[in-house]
Design a protein around this motif. Sequence first.
Motif, PDB file in Angstrom:
ATOM      1  N   LYS A 132      -3.777   0.250   6.522  1.00  0.00           N
ATOM      2  CA  LYS A 132      -5.029  -0.185   5.900  1.00  0.00           C
ATOM      3  C   LYS A 132      -5.548   0.838   4.900  1.00  0.00           C
ATOM      4  O   LYS A 132      -5.918   0.484   3.768  1.00  0.00           O
ATOM      5  CB  LYS A 132      -6.088  -0.445   6.968  1.00  0.00           C
ATOM      6  N   SER A 133      -5.596   2.114   5.289  1.00  0.00           N
ATOM      7  CA  SER A 133      -6.169   3.129   4.400  1.00  0.00           C
ATOM      8  C   SER A 133      -5.342   3.263   3.132  1.00  0.00           C
ATOM      9  O   SER A 133      -5.900   3.408   2.033  1.00  0.00           O
ATOM     10  CB  SER A 133      -6.261   4.478   5.123  1.00  0.00           C
ATOM     11  N   GLY A 149       0.779  -1.229   0.000  1.00  0.00           N
ATOM     12  CA  GLY A 149       0.000   0.000   0.000  1.00  0.00           C
ATOM     13  C   GLY A 149       0.809   1.276   0.000  1.00  0.00           C
ATOM     14  O   GLY A 149       0.251   2.358  -0.200  1.00  0.00           O
ATOM     15  N   THR A 150       2.117   1.169   0.214  1.00  0.00           N
ATOM     16  CA  THR A 150       2.946   2.376   0.313  1.00  0.00           C
ATOM     17  C   THR A 150       4.264   2.179  -0.434  1.00  0.00           C
ATOM     18  O   THR A 150       4.702   1.048  -0.657  1.00  0.00           O
ATOM     19  CB  THR A 150       3.273   2.717   1.786  1.00  0.00           C
ATOM     20  N   GLY A 151       4.889   3.298  -0.794  1.00  0.00           N
ATOM     21  CA  GLY A 151       6.244   3.292  -1.332  1.00  0.00           C
ATOM     22  C   GLY A 151       6.454   2.382  -2.521  1.00  0.00           C
ATOM     23  O   GLY A 151       5.668   2.376  -3.482  1.00  0.00           O
ATOM     24  N   ILE A 152       7.511   1.589  -2.459  1.00  0.00           N
ATOM     25  CA  ILE A 152       7.833   0.660  -3.542  1.00  0.00           C
ATOM     26  C   ILE A 152       6.714  -0.346  -3.732  1.00  0.00           C
ATOM     27  O   ILE A 152       6.376  -0.714  -4.861  1.00  0.00           O
ATOM     28  CB  ILE A 152       9.168  -0.047  -3.243  1.00  0.00           C
ATOM     29  N   VAL A 181      -3.035  -6.775  -2.446  1.00  0.00           N
ATOM     30  CA  VAL A 181      -2.227  -5.754  -1.778  1.00  0.00           C
ATOM     31  C   VAL A 181      -2.218  -6.041  -0.281  1.00  0.00           C
ATOM     32  O   VAL A 181      -3.205  -5.814   0.416  1.00  0.00           O
ATOM     33  CB  VAL A 181      -2.793  -4.342  -2.059  1.00  0.00           C
ATOM     34  N   ASN A 182      -1.097  -6.544   0.206  1.00  0.00           N
ATOM     35  CA  ASN A 182      -0.981  -6.836   1.637  1.00  0.00           C
ATOM     36  C   ASN A 182      -0.626  -5.581   2.420  1.00  0.00           C
ATOM     37  O   ASN A 182       0.080  -4.700   1.931  1.00  0.00           O
ATOM     38  CB  ASN A 182       0.083  -7.902   1.870  1.00  0.00           C
ATOM     39  N   ALA A 206      -7.395  -5.920  -1.041  1.00  0.00           N
ATOM     40  CA  ALA A 206      -6.502  -5.655   0.077  1.00  0.00           C
ATOM     41  C   ALA A 206      -6.623  -6.794   1.078  1.00  0.00           C
ATOM     42  O   ALA A 206      -7.725  -7.306   1.328  1.00  0.00           O
ATOM     43  CB  ALA A 206      -6.840  -4.326   0.747  1.00  0.00           C
ATOM     44  N   VAL A 207      -5.489  -7.210   1.643  1.00  0.00           N
ATOM     45  CA  VAL A 207      -5.505  -8.317   2.601  1.00  0.00           C
ATOM     46  C   VAL A 207      -4.502  -8.024   3.711  1.00  0.00           C
ATOM     47  O   VAL A 207      -3.346  -7.679   3.459  1.00  0.00           O
ATOM     48  CB  VAL A 207      -5.213  -9.664   1.911  1.00  0.00           C
ATOM     49  N   GLN A 208      -4.975  -8.153   4.959  1.00  0.00           N
ATOM     50  CA  GLN A 208      -4.150  -7.798   6.109  1.00  0.00           C
ATOM     51  C   GLN A 208      -3.381  -9.001   6.639  1.00  0.00           C
ATOM     52  O   GLN A 208      -3.904 -10.122   6.692  1.00  0.00           O
ATOM     53  CB  GLN A 208      -5.030  -7.232   7.228  1.00  0.00           C
TER      54      GLN A 208
END
Length: 246
Positions: free
Chosen positions: A40-41, A14-17, A34-35, A59-61
Amino acid sequence: MDIKNKVALVTGGGTGIGRATSIALASRGAIVAVNYSRSKSEAEETVQWIRSEGGRAVAVQANVSLDREVRGMVATVVEQLGTVDLLVNNASITQHILLDDLEGATEEIWDELYGVNVKGMFFCARAVAPFMKSNKQGSIVNVGSIAGLTGAGSSLPYAVSKAAVHGLTKSLARALAPEISVSSVAPGAVATRWWEGREEQMNHLSPNLLLKRIAQPEDIAKMICAMLEQESMTGQILTVDSGQTL
């Protein structure tokens, strides 16, 4: 491997690379899981962006340092998307500690960084391997760092953990062949949120690089996609650093 319509799991996606890679994979026609652990947001925003462009993403946590959560994450991805063909082991953490501050590198920091940066990558690779082997093909890219090549970086435990990632890459390449290829990208300085509060330091570094630029997350994402597509490469560590290590 043609990654169109393949299911790709991107940890820390979800962020950066990770975000740039999730978007790049989707633009090439991959279906992206997307882990995220805590972001989360940001992960949901990445998924929505992909969907707005006509792609498929969920999305998956999971905290990748916990094997039970990794296995649960992969089970969820397989249930929703059918399988896992591609894995980008991107999730990593660091602590900013001066290299000579040996007392600052506490046991807790060692355990935390190794848990996410090394064991987490192994857990994810182990969890997806049966599905890739069943499909008779699969590709894994581990995100290392030039810190693992030079010994310098944000902290001593971080640099050592990234050296371990490079070693893990070679061992997994042997363990998972011939169906699954495993290689690693080793970025240099990349303009991500890791530089928050240290932007001046980043800007001072840029003129000293051969290419006079700090890499963007999209630069690393392009390399990751190319490595996933390459069918005649495994066990390799490819550096993308604007000449930083020369």
